[in-house]
Scaffold this motif. Sequence first.
Motif, PDB file in Angstrom:
ATOM      1  N   THR A 118      42.167  41.842  36.551  1.00 50.14           N
ATOM      2  CA  THR A 118      43.279  41.553  37.522  1.00 50.14           C
ATOM      3  C   THR A 118      44.123  42.859  38.109  1.00 50.14           C
ATOM      4  O   THR A 118      44.239  43.032  39.144  1.00 50.14           O
ATOM      5  CB  THR A 118      44.279  40.577  37.209  1.00 50.14           C
ATOM      6  OG1 THR A 118      43.453  39.426  36.427  1.00 50.14           O
ATOM      7  CG2 THR A 118      45.294  39.961  38.151  1.00 50.14           C
ATOM      8  N   GLU A 138      39.773  33.404  41.774  1.00 48.70           N
ATOM      9  CA  GLU A 138      40.366  33.755  40.705  1.00 48.70           C
ATOM     10  C   GLU A 138      39.979  32.759  39.645  1.00 48.70           C
ATOM     11  O   GLU A 138      40.458  31.563  39.574  1.00 48.70           O
ATOM     12  CB  GLU A 138      41.952  33.931  40.962  1.00 48.70           C
ATOM     13  CG  GLU A 138      42.482  34.177  39.757  1.00 48.70           C
ATOM     14  CD  GLU A 138      42.117  35.612  38.865  1.00 48.70           C
ATOM     15  OE1 GLU A 138      41.734  36.625  39.774  1.00 48.70           O
ATOM     16  OE2 GLU A 138      42.040  35.672  37.828  1.00 48.70           O
ATOM     17  N   ASP A 146      47.167  34.950  37.206  1.00 46.52           N
ATOM     18  CA  ASP A 146      46.439  36.041  37.722  1.00 46.52           C
ATOM     19  C   ASP A 146      46.619  35.765  39.161  1.00 46.52           C
ATOM     20  O   ASP A 146      46.639  36.798  39.899  1.00 46.52           O
ATOM     21  CB  ASP A 146      44.939  36.334  36.954  1.00 46.52           C
ATOM     22  CG  ASP A 146      45.299  37.031  35.593  1.00 46.52           C
ATOM     23  OD1 ASP A 146      46.233  37.156  35.394  1.00 46.52           O
ATOM     24  OD2 ASP A 146      44.012  36.910  35.121  1.00 46.52           O
ATOM     25  N   GLU A 195      36.645  36.876  40.437  1.00 45.01           N
ATOM     26  CA  GLU A 195      37.132  37.212  39.005  1.00 45.01           C
ATOM     27  C   GLU A 195      36.829  36.447  38.066  1.00 45.01           C
ATOM     28  O   GLU A 195      37.142  35.040  38.094  1.00 45.01           O
ATOM     29  CB  GLU A 195      38.744  37.634  39.072  1.00 45.01           C
ATOM     30  CG  GLU A 195      39.008  38.095  37.723  1.00 45.01           C
ATOM     31  CD  GLU A 195      40.488  38.559  37.466  1.00 45.01           C
ATOM     32  OE1 GLU A 195      41.213  38.897  38.474  1.00 45.01           O
ATOM     33  OE2 GLU A 195      41.123  38.667  36.355  1.00 45.01           O
TER      34      GLU A 195
END
Length: 310
Positions: A118, A138, A146, A195
């Motif tokens: 992150t 995310e 995050d 991510e």
Amino acid sequence: MGRFHRHDDGTEHEHEGEHDHDHDHGHDHDHEHEGGPDHDHGHDHDHGHDHDHDHDQAPPLSTEHGDLSGYRTGPERVLVLERIFEENDRSAQVNRDLLDTAGIVGINMMSSPGAGKTSLLQHTLAGLDDPARVGIVEGDIETSIDADRLAGYGSQVALLNTSAGFGGECHLDAPMVGSALKRLDLTAMDLLFIENVGNLVCPAEFDVGAHHRVMVFAITEGEEKPLKYPVMFRSVDLVLVNKLDLLPYLDFDMDLFERNLRSINPDAAVIRVSARTGEGIDAWQSWLAERRLPSAAADGIRPAPRTMGA
Ligand code: MG
């Protein structure tokens, strides 16, 4: 039913006759450990053993790297996992087609928890001229911490919490990412970061439909990690070696780490970075810029061949 037997050293296991497994028991154990850390293979069983089982038919579940006898449900797990992976791969291809059609390059970012994914993404977004052309999926088991950190740079962010899974899924899979893509305006972007959930094992096993796999490795994790988590290190196109600012305070041996990495993945690019000081971020930005296709969708140009299965 398999055949149960016990080794001289007291280890016990059952032989499942049906799985094919070309394990060589005349092995001379010649894989490279040179320069490796002084790890212990726990390899104390004697291969001059005198019991007479047929190794062509029925390999023991213990292999050359220690005791695997706890893995007795192996064959059943394989069947279940094959079905899960097939379904996932279909879904991943749908995601990738969607990204290709929109001219978007997808980057699957993976690492152990706390390696700095992150923070690196924050640096990356802050350094871009066109953060509005970037999307982020995310993934976290819980919280929007995050996702909140990544908000405010002008990029689109879609949060995926995996806590609904059994105990919280340890990875993103393709159907999850597919559901996040529906929440993003794909016509407005040409770069997508996914991510992944912080984990050095499971994320490497699931194709999410990205084009490239990037791993963030923090030097606080130790030089031996490529050897211990080969599936992850083998699966990536680029390793961002992060927390470089801590190098003076650690006993981390960069050469040894890179040798270990090369022994698992000779082709991965390596960029040394510090998400704290910004060192190396320019090289990472260049790596990204080389892969972006800003006008591909608008011009109707098919994206260049890319790494598959990311
Ligand atoms: Mg994170």
